[in-house]
Design a protein around this motif. Structure first.
Motif, PDB file in Angstrom:
ATOM      1  N   ALA A 132      41.773  97.586  68.544  1.00 44.22           N
ATOM      2  CA  ALA A 132      42.513  98.627  67.841  1.00 44.22           C
ATOM      3  C   ALA A 132      42.745  98.292  66.372  1.00 44.22           C
ATOM      4  N   ASN A 133      41.983  97.341  65.864  1.00 45.61           N
ATOM      5  CA  ASN A 133      42.099  96.955  64.456  1.00 45.61           C
ATOM      6  C   ASN A 133      40.889  97.490  63.683  1.00 45.61           C
ATOM      7  N   PRO A 134      41.055  98.568  62.916  1.00 38.29           N
ATOM      8  CA  PRO A 134      39.905  99.126  62.195  1.00 38.29           C
ATOM      9  C   PRO A 134      39.355  98.186  61.140  1.00 38.29           C
ATOM     10  N   LYS A 135      40.180  97.247  60.684  1.00 36.21           N
ATOM     11  CA  LYS A 135      39.692  96.258  59.727  1.00 36.21           C
ATOM     12  C   LYS A 135      38.601  95.396  60.346  1.00 36.21           C
ATOM     13  N   ALA A 136      38.653  95.214  61.671  1.00 36.78           N
ATOM     14  CA  ALA A 136      37.617  94.441  62.349  1.00 36.78           C
ATOM     15  C   ALA A 136      36.271  95.144  62.240  1.00 36.78           C
ATOM     16  N   ALA A 137      36.275  96.477  62.373  1.00 38.42           N
ATOM     17  CA  ALA A 137      35.032  97.233  62.233  1.00 38.42           C
ATOM     18  C   ALA A 137      34.483  97.100  60.820  1.00 38.42           C
ATOM     19  N   ALA A 138      35.368  97.265  59.831  1.00 38.74           N
ATOM     20  CA  ALA A 138      34.931  97.157  58.437  1.00 38.74           C
ATOM     21  C   ALA A 138      34.416  95.749  58.130  1.00 38.74           C
ATOM     22  N   PHE A 139      35.075  94.739  58.695  1.00 36.51           N
ATOM     23  CA  PHE A 139      34.645  93.362  58.466  1.00 36.51           C
ATOM     24  C   PHE A 139      33.260  93.123  59.052  1.00 36.51           C
ATOM     25  N   MET A 140      33.036  93.592  60.270  1.00 36.33           N
ATOM     26  CA  MET A 140      31.763  93.329  60.942  1.00 36.33           C
ATOM     27  C   MET A 140      30.582  93.911  60.171  1.00 36.33           C
ATOM     28  N   ILE A 141      30.734  95.134  59.699  1.00 31.51           N
ATOM     29  CA  ILE A 141      29.599  95.761  59.007  1.00 31.51           C
ATOM     30  C   ILE A 141      29.364  95.140  57.633  1.00 31.51           C
ATOM     31  N   ALA A 142      30.365  94.426  57.106  1.00 29.65           N
ATOM     32  CA  ALA A 142      30.181  93.742  55.822  1.00 29.65           C
ATOM     33  C   ALA A 142      29.708  92.308  56.010  1.00 29.65           C
ATOM     34  N   PHE A 143      30.098  91.678  57.126  1.00 27.50           N
ATOM     35  CA  PHE A 143      29.858  90.250  57.317  1.00 27.50           C
ATOM     36  C   PHE A 143      28.473  89.958  57.877  1.00 27.50           C
ATOM     37  N   TYR A 144      28.100  90.592  58.978  1.00 29.49           N
ATOM     38  CA  TYR A 144      26.882  90.210  59.678  1.00 29.49           C
ATOM     39  C   TYR A 144      25.582  90.490  58.922  1.00 29.49           C
ATOM     40  N   PRO A 145      25.459  91.608  58.215  1.00 31.37           N
ATOM     41  CA  PRO A 145      24.192  91.847  57.505  1.00 31.37           C
ATOM     42  C   PRO A 145      23.820  90.743  56.524  1.00 31.37           C
ATOM     43  N   GLN A 146      24.793  89.980  56.042  1.00 28.87           N
ATOM     44  CA  GLN A 146      24.491  88.895  55.112  1.00 28.87           C
ATOM     45  C   GLN A 146      23.692  87.777  55.775  1.00 28.87           C
ATOM     46  N   PHE A 147      23.742  87.712  57.105  1.00 27.35           N
ATOM     47  CA  PHE A 147      23.096  86.612  57.822  1.00 27.35           C
ATOM     48  C   PHE A 147      21.942  87.077  58.718  1.00 27.35           C
ATOM     49  N   VAL A 148      21.635  88.362  58.688  1.00 27.87           N
ATOM     50  CA  VAL A 148      20.529  88.895  59.492  1.00 27.87           C
ATOM     51  C   VAL A 148      19.314  89.109  58.591  1.00 27.87           C
ATOM     52  N   PRO A 149      18.233  88.356  58.788  1.00 26.45           N
ATOM     53  CA  PRO A 149      17.025  88.539  57.961  1.00 26.45           C
ATOM     54  C   PRO A 149      16.475  89.959  58.118  1.00 26.45           C
TER      55      PRO A 149
END
Length: 216
Positions: A132-149
């Protein structure tokens, strides 16, 4: 980007993120203080289950839709804030009841017996706080693409990285819970428990109010 070469940076980032103050840390510390390491396990697993769901949603593109939708974002923020306020008020009530009972409540500092019901309740609390934390959604879409080739499948790679994050955070949080649980006998003394309930309730209410009023 070489995903293997980026793993040390990823792990360091995960540890720093895990160590930051927030609802997850407040829940784990309170649970470990009052119920020991074993009592903190379901809370940690619930939080990590919620985190993994958000990571999969990020890999599938669903988290981006939630973050972009004003209605979904507001609804999640309201639910998350309400639940944190509920947990905070519950802690305040526990402190107040303990204060009214006074010396009659004096007892040995044993760890309360766990049951399947209390285990799943703690697991559900952790999962709901994370989901129920929308910040978690925003964090995930900003964090993971940096490490996915760019040449790797987004969902599968995100799922694997999320498993690594979950593993790192479980080790970190349970290590922290073990340290706090080691001093659990002191925390479970009635006078100390009252103060802990009051302080943790105040922290959870403050986090809930911040989530309710803060913008994206």
């Amino acid at each position: 980007m070489d995903i293997v070469a980026s793993l040390p940076t990823f792990i360091v980032a995960v540890v720093l993120i895990s160590a930051s103050p927030g609802p997850a840390m407040a829940l784990i510390l309170r649970r470990a203080a009052l119920r020991g390491l074993a009592g903190a396990v379901p809370t940690v697993l619930g939080l990590e289950a919620g985190l993994y769901v958000w990571a999969l949603c990020a890999g599938a593109g669903l988290a981006a839709l939630v973050a972009a939708s004003e209605v979904a974002y507001i609804v999640l923020r309201a639910v998350g804030a309400a639940f944190l306020l509920y947990l905070g008020v519950k802690s305040w009530r526990a402190a107040w009841r303990s204060r009214k009972e006074g010396p009659a409540q004096e007892a040995g500092p044993e760890v309360p017996a766990a049951s399947a019901r209390t285990w799943w309740k703690a697991f559900g609390e952790g999962a709901l706080v994370m989901l129920a934390n929308p910040k978690a959604a925003a964090f995930m879409i900003a964090f993971y693409p940096q490490f996915v080739p760019a040449d790797q499948p987004l969902l599968a790679t995100t799922a694997l990285l999320a498993l690594l994050q979950v593993a790192v955070e479980i080790v970190f949080y349970l290590g922290l819970a073990a340290v706090v649980g080691w001093a659990g006998a002191w925390f479970r003394r009635p006078a100390i428990r009252r103060r802990l309930d009051a302080v943790s309730g105040t922290v959870l209410v403050a986090l809930g109010l911040r989530m309710a009023v803060e913008s994206r």
